[in-house]
Design a protein around this motif. Structure first.
Motif, PDB file in Angstrom:
ATOM      1  N   ASN A 487       0.849  -1.189   0.000  1.00  0.00           N
ATOM      2  CA  ASN A 487       0.000   0.000   0.000  1.00  0.00           C
ATOM      3  C   ASN A 487       0.880   1.231   0.000  1.00  0.00           C
ATOM      4  O   ASN A 487       2.083   1.158   0.277  1.00  0.00           O
ATOM      5  N   ALA A 488       0.280   2.372  -0.329  1.00  0.00           N
ATOM      6  CA  ALA A 488       1.050   3.603  -0.508  1.00  0.00           C
ATOM      7  C   ALA A 488       1.835   4.007   0.732  1.00  0.00           C
ATOM      8  O   ALA A 488       3.019   4.334   0.629  1.00  0.00           O
ATOM      9  N   PRO A 489       1.225   4.032   1.943  1.00  0.00           N
ATOM     10  CA  PRO A 489       2.015   4.419   3.118  1.00  0.00           C
ATOM     11  C   PRO A 489       3.215   3.505   3.340  1.00  0.00           C
ATOM     12  O   PRO A 489       4.305   3.982   3.685  1.00  0.00           O
ATOM     13  N   THR A 490       3.016   2.191   3.145  1.00  0.00           N
ATOM     14  CA  THR A 490       4.119   1.264   3.353  1.00  0.00           C
ATOM     15  C   THR A 490       5.219   1.491   2.320  1.00  0.00           C
ATOM     16  O   THR A 490       6.407   1.539   2.651  1.00  0.00           O
ATOM     17  N   VAL A 491       4.819   1.651   1.060  1.00  0.00           N
ATOM     18  CA  VAL A 491       5.806   1.872  -0.003  1.00  0.00           C
ATOM     19  C   VAL A 491       6.552   3.185   0.210  1.00  0.00           C
ATOM     20  O   VAL A 491       7.781   3.253   0.089  1.00  0.00           O
ATOM     21  N   ALA A 492       5.803   4.254   0.545  1.00  0.00           N
ATOM     22  CA  ALA A 492       6.445   5.550   0.788  1.00  0.00           C
ATOM     23  C   ALA A 492       7.404   5.463   1.966  1.00  0.00           C
ATOM     24  O   ALA A 492       8.483   6.061   1.962  1.00  0.00           O
ATOM     25  N   GLY A 493       6.998   4.695   2.988  1.00  0.00           N
ATOM     26  CA  GLY A 493       7.875   4.513   4.142  1.00  0.00           C
ATOM     27  C   GLY A 493       9.166   3.822   3.757  1.00  0.00           C
ATOM     28  O   GLY A 493      10.243   4.162   4.260  1.00  0.00           O
ATOM     29  N   ILE A 494       9.064   2.856   2.854  1.00  0.00           N
ATOM     30  CA  ILE A 494      10.269   2.156   2.389  1.00  0.00           C
ATOM     31  C   ILE A 494      11.169   3.110   1.612  1.00  0.00           C
ATOM     32  O   ILE A 494      12.391   3.129   1.787  1.00  0.00           O
ATOM     33  N   ARG A 495      10.560   3.926   0.740  1.00  0.00           N
ATOM     34  CA  ARG A 495      11.376   4.888  -0.018  1.00  0.00           C
ATOM     35  C   ARG A 495      12.054   5.887   0.905  1.00  0.00           C
ATOM     36  O   ARG A 495      13.221   6.243   0.718  1.00  0.00           O
ATOM     37  N   ASP A 496      11.321   6.350   1.907  1.00  0.00           N
ATOM     38  CA  ASP A 496      11.907   7.307   2.854  1.00  0.00           C
ATOM     39  C   ASP A 496      13.069   6.676   3.619  1.00  0.00           C
ATOM     40  O   ASP A 496      14.101   7.323   3.853  1.00  0.00           O
ATOM     41  N   THR A 497      12.864   5.419   4.030  1.00  0.00           N
ATOM     42  CA  THR A 497      13.933   4.733   4.753  1.00  0.00           C
ATOM     43  C   THR A 497      15.167   4.578   3.872  1.00  0.00           C
ATOM     44  O   THR A 497      16.297   4.820   4.309  1.00  0.00           O
ATOM     45  N   GLN A 513      12.581  -4.698 -11.799  1.00  0.00           N
ATOM     46  CA  GLN A 513      11.688  -3.658 -12.311  1.00  0.00           C
ATOM     47  C   GLN A 513      10.223  -4.002 -12.064  1.00  0.00           C
ATOM     48  O   GLN A 513       9.405  -3.116 -11.796  1.00  0.00           O
ATOM     49  N   ALA A 514       9.879  -5.295 -12.113  1.00  0.00           N
ATOM     50  CA  ALA A 514       8.478  -5.695 -11.898  1.00  0.00           C
ATOM     51  C   ALA A 514       8.006  -5.283 -10.507  1.00  0.00           C
ATOM     52  O   ALA A 514       6.893  -4.791 -10.320  1.00  0.00           O
ATOM     53  N   ARG A 515       8.873  -5.449  -9.504  1.00  0.00           N
ATOM     54  CA  ARG A 515       8.499  -5.059  -8.149  1.00  0.00           C
ATOM     55  C   ARG A 515       8.425  -3.537  -8.009  1.00  0.00           C
ATOM     56  O   ARG A 515       7.551  -2.990  -7.341  1.00  0.00           O
ATOM     57  N   MET A 516       9.380  -2.865  -8.636  1.00  0.00           N
ATOM     58  CA  MET A 516       9.385  -1.396  -8.569  1.00  0.00           C
ATOM     59  C   MET A 516       8.111  -0.838  -9.187  1.00  0.00           C
ATOM     60  O   MET A 516       7.522   0.129  -8.680  1.00  0.00           O
ATOM     61  N   LEU A 517       7.656  -1.454 -10.284  1.00  0.00           N
ATOM     62  CA  LEU A 517       6.420  -0.989 -10.921  1.00  0.00           C
ATOM     63  C   LEU A 517       5.221  -1.227 -10.020  1.00  0.00           C
ATOM     64  O   LEU A 517       4.305  -0.403  -9.952  1.00  0.00           O
ATOM     65  N   ARG A 518       5.206  -2.347  -9.304  1.00  0.00           N
ATOM     66  CA  ARG A 518       4.099  -2.605  -8.380  1.00  0.00           C
ATOM     67  C   ARG A 518       4.093  -1.597  -7.236  1.00  0.00           C
ATOM     68  O   ARG A 518       3.034  -1.137  -6.805  1.00  0.00           O
ATOM     69  N   MET A 519       5.278  -1.252  -6.746  1.00  0.00           N
ATOM     70  CA  MET A 519       5.363  -0.255  -5.670  1.00  0.00           C
ATOM     71  C   MET A 519       4.933   1.121  -6.187  1.00  0.00           C
ATOM     72  O   MET A 519       4.207   1.865  -5.518  1.00  0.00           O
ATOM     73  N   LEU A 520       5.388   1.444  -7.410  1.00  0.00           N
ATOM     74  CA  LEU A 520       4.993   2.710  -8.023  1.00  0.00           C
ATOM     75  C   LEU A 520       3.478   2.756  -8.213  1.00  0.00           C
ATOM     76  O   LEU A 520       2.838   3.787  -7.983  1.00  0.00           O
ATOM     77  N   GLU A 543       6.922  13.130 -10.595  1.00  0.00           N
ATOM     78  CA  GLU A 543       7.799  13.060  -9.428  1.00  0.00           C
ATOM     79  C   GLU A 543       8.008  11.614  -8.990  1.00  0.00           C
ATOM     80  O   GLU A 543       9.122  11.214  -8.646  1.00  0.00           O
ATOM     81  N   LEU A 544       6.929  10.841  -9.012  1.00  0.00           N
ATOM     82  CA  LEU A 544       7.053   9.439  -8.622  1.00  0.00           C
ATOM     83  C   LEU A 544       7.918   8.664  -9.615  1.00  0.00           C
ATOM     84  O   LEU A 544       8.742   7.829  -9.226  1.00  0.00           O
ATOM     85  N   GLN A 545       7.739   8.952 -10.909  1.00  0.00           N
ATOM     86  CA  GLN A 545       8.565   8.276 -11.916  1.00  0.00           C
ATOM     87  C   GLN A 545      10.041   8.575 -11.684  1.00  0.00           C
ATOM     88  O   GLN A 545      10.893   7.690 -11.744  1.00  0.00           O
ATOM     89  N   GLU A 546      10.334   9.837 -11.388  1.00  0.00           N
ATOM     90  CA  GLU A 546      11.726  10.227 -11.156  1.00  0.00           C
ATOM     91  C   GLU A 546      12.282   9.548  -9.908  1.00  0.00           C
ATOM     92  O   GLU A 546      13.449   9.149  -9.870  1.00  0.00           O
ATOM     93  N   ALA A 547      11.431   9.431  -8.870  1.00  0.00           N
ATOM     94  CA  ALA A 547      11.887   8.815  -7.626  1.00  0.00           C
ATOM     95  C   ALA A 547      12.278   7.353  -7.836  1.00  0.00           C
ATOM     96  O   ALA A 547      13.227   6.863  -7.229  1.00  0.00           O
ATOM     97  N   TYR A 548      11.556   6.661  -8.716  1.00  0.00           N
ATOM     98  CA  TYR A 548      11.842   5.253  -8.962  1.00  0.00           C
ATOM     99  C   TYR A 548      12.820   5.049 -10.123  1.00  0.00           C
ATOM    100  O   TYR A 548      13.287   3.932 -10.350  1.00  0.00           O
ATOM    101  N   ARG A 549      13.096   6.121 -10.872  1.00  0.00           N
ATOM    102  CA  ARG A 549      14.033   6.039 -12.011  1.00  0.00           C
ATOM    103  C   ARG A 549      13.623   4.935 -12.993  1.00  0.00           C
ATOM    104  O   ARG A 549      14.440   4.143 -13.465  1.00  0.00           O
ATOM    105  N   LEU A 550      12.330   4.890 -13.275  1.00  0.00           N
ATOM    106  CA  LEU A 550      11.815   3.884 -14.203  1.00  0.00           C
ATOM    107  C   LEU A 550      11.617   4.489 -15.593  1.00  0.00           C
ATOM    108  O   LEU A 550      11.360   5.692 -15.713  1.00  0.00           O
TER     109      LEU A 550
END
Length: 656
Positions: A487-497, A513-520, A543-550
């Motif tokens: 979910n978004a809060p969990t994914v955002a928390g992982i990115r912040d960490t 990349q498959a996992r990164m796309l699911r998180m995105l 902004e999200l695309q840039e954060a994941y560099r996808l």
């Protein structure tokens, strides 16, 4: 006589009569629909009354002419002569006409059950749809009458009042289940008045509520939800009050809480849940104070170390603590005194030190950030290992499992703390030992005791801090996917960490990349759903695309699939809510459908949704937009988006 004068056979005459009747009836139906479309319910009702009157006259004529089959009822005559009179209307339009007629006539001086039944036949409305429309109109009438009677706060009710309610229910003809639902809702309103907003009901309130239950003949199961909704705040406030500043309830207050629970008619499980919520808050306050003391001690220790040049003092183990073991250990003492621990050996609440393991009823997960909770546990263990008295250290170490539960640390976090602390101890101890000598039996015995106490692998001593950080974030990602918590809060928390650790999601963590796309996808859906991505500004997605560099193409495809999936889901949910006659849920699902479809407008297809349901969804949303007056430009734009999503023609096109 006229038939004989014109020398027309009976079948021919009947056919001519039927054609004339249906043409005139169709004109009346069309007039009624025009009243609905122009928002003139009085005109619509007048036309429909005229239709019913006309049908009565036709039935009388047919019977007088001897053309009605032997033993047939009026309904059979109506079906024979009026069949197809409303065929030019959609099913949704016919149902809407029937609903408008009920809203205008039901419960008033012109109420006529026979007319309602006759109109249903004339319009060709199914019995199921008629029942739904009928309950939607009759229910509020019964509720209003009940509110008038119960609103006095009386502790006694007369037989005349009961008779009036019974008569109204009988005249409305509501099903028994609907009557129970309306009665329960009326009682819930009285509960809210007496105990809502944190109020404690007085004796008069309790007497009035008891009288209301008896008058309404509602069961405990019917009113339990009402008491939970209205009285939970009152009970929670009382728990908070008797806890006081210490967060501990004295023994004499437990009986008072039990009495209050019974007065408020709260189930044991609900009362326990409310108590634990308040206890959790008190535990969080204690933890907050302990954390503040810990950070202050660490700050002073850092200042002292800086003044001394960082070369004096310190622990023989090479780990520095905050000297706040008592404050952190106090959380366990509080949990025992507040009856928050259960012994796995006896199954009873542990109010003192017990043999065997203890299980905490509550924890602090989510009340403080994970990093703070982890640091408290780490500092506690550091002080345990730095303790000079082995007996006290062993006792404190035995408390660590309970403390980790109270802090809300899952096994992977505890494992990470143990690995991190054990690695520091190993590196520093071995480094100092090797400066003087080779490791001896005493050294190996000590290291073995650390390994056993922390359950660590000796090979961790060779790992770099970078690897530990990477392992931490990787663990969070793996846990998220394994536990299906994407979910978004969990994914955002992982990115912040990851960012706080200086790790790049792609280069350092090397996530597929498959996992990164699911998180995105999780973050994109949340951003769209929360309104962060209006149709005219999609910068947040960039902004999200840039954060994941996808790659842009992969992100674009993911977004398109996201919109298609969500649009299809919201359409299906809207249709499901429509079938359950959940009007508010229909509007909520439609709003989200518009929200997503506006980004890339297209026709949403679903084999599970019929054309009539699409029409009804549109009509309901149009009615919703007109509830406060004429539809403004923004509303029209949203309606057009909905039309596109439903694949329905625009108003201009449909008029042509």
């Amino acid at each position: 006589l006229r038939q004989q004068e014109l020398d027309i056979s009976t079948p021919t005459a009947t056919k001519l009569e039927t054609t004339a009747v249906r043409e005139r009836a169709a004109a009346m139906v069309k007039k009624g629909l025009a009243g609905v479309r122009t928002q003139n319910p009085a005109a619509a009702t007048e036309a429909l009354r005229g239709l019913c009157t006309f049908s009565d006259k036709v039935v009388a004529f047919v019977r007088a002419a001897g053309k009605a089959p032997m033993g047939s009822d009026d309904g059979a005559v109506v079906e024979a002569y009026f069949a197809g009179s409303a065929s030019a209307l959609t099913a949704a339009e016919r149902t809407q006409l029937y609903r408008v007629f009920l809203m205008t006539t039901l419960g008033g001086p012109g109420a006529d059950a026979a007319a309602n039944a006759r109109l249903r036949l004339l319009l060709g409305v199914s019995e199921g749809e008629a029942n739904i429309a009928f309950e939607g109109v009759a229910g509020p009438l019964l509720r209003a009458k009940l509110d008038d009677i119960l609103g006095t706060g009386a502790t006694e009710f007369t037989s005349d009042q009961a008779s009036a309610i019974s008569a109204l229910e009988q005249s409305l003809g509501l099903p028994a289940a609907s009557v129970r639902s309306v009665r329960a809702a009326a009682y819930a309103a009285r509960v809210r008045a007496a105990a809502g907003g944190g109020k404690i009901p007085t004796e008069d309130d309790e007497a009035a509520l008891k009288a209301a239950r008896e008058f309404l003949e509602v069961s405990a199961g019917d009113v339990e939800a009402a008491h939970v909704a209205a009285c939970s705040e009152s009970y929670a406030n009382s728990v908070r009050e008797v806890m006081g500043s210490t967060g501990i309830i004295a023994d004499e207050y437990w009986a008072g809480l039990d009495t209050l629970k019974r007065r408020l008619l709260l189930p044991d499980a609900v009362a326990e849940e409310l108590y634990l919520a308040e206890a959790r808050t008190a535990l969080r306050n204690s933890a907050g104070k302990a954390y503040e003391a810990m950070t202050e001690a660490l700050r002073k220790e850092a200042e002292k170390k800086e003044k001394e040049g960082g070369s004096k003092g310190g622990s023989n183990l090479g780990v520095e603590g905050s000297a706040v073991t008592a404050e952190i250990a106090g959380l366990v003492d509080f949990a025992r005194q507040a009856r928050l621990l259960v012994s796995t050996e006896t199954g009873k609440e542990a109010t003192a030190e017990v043999k065997g393991d203890e299980v905490a009823k509550v924890n602090l997960r989510g009340t403080l950030d994970q990093k703070s909770l982890r640091e408290m546990y780490k500092q506690y263990l550091i002080e345990v290992f730095n303790g000079s008295q082995s007996e006290q250290s062993e006792k404190a170490l035995a408390t660590a499992p309970v403390l980790s539960q109270l802090l809300g640390l899952d096994s992977s976090v505890v494992r990470a703390v143990h690995d991190e602390l054990g690695s520091v101890i190993y590196r520093n101890y071995i480094s100092k030992a090797l400066q003087e000598r080779a490791l001896n039996d005493d050294d190996r015995a000590f290291l073995a005791s650390i390994q056993e106490a922390l359950g660590m692998d000796a090979a961790l001593c060779d790992r770099l801090l970078y690897e530990m950080k990477k392992m931490r974030v990787s663990t969070m990602v793996e846990r998220m996917f394994d536990a299906s918590e994407l979910n978004a809060p969990t994914v955002a928390g992982i990115r912040d960490t990851a960012e706080s650790f200086g790790l790049d999601m792609t280069n350092d963590l090397q996530l597929p990349q498959a996992r990164m796309l699911r998180m995105l996808r999780a973050e994109m859906e949340d951003a769209i759903e929360s309104g962060e991505v209006p149709a005219d500004d999609t910068s947040r997605l960039g902004e999200l695309q840039e954060a994941y560099r996808l790659p842009e193409a992969a992100v674009s495809k993911e977004l398109e699939q996201c919109i298609e999936r969500r649009c299809a889901g919201h359409l299906l949910q809207a249709a499901s809510a429509l079938r359950r006659n959940q009007a508010n849920q229909v509007i909520e699902e439609v709003e989200q459908l518009i929200h997503f479809n506006a980004l890339r407008p297209y026709k949403v297809t679903s084999s599970a949704v019929t054309g009539n349901e699409l029409q009804e969804i549109l009509m309901r949303y149009q009615s919703y937009c007109m509830k406060d007056g004429p539809v403004d430009d923004e509303g029209k734009a949203r309606i057009n988006v909905l039309r596109t999503a439903l694949g329905l023609p625009s108003e201009v096109a449909s008029a042509q």
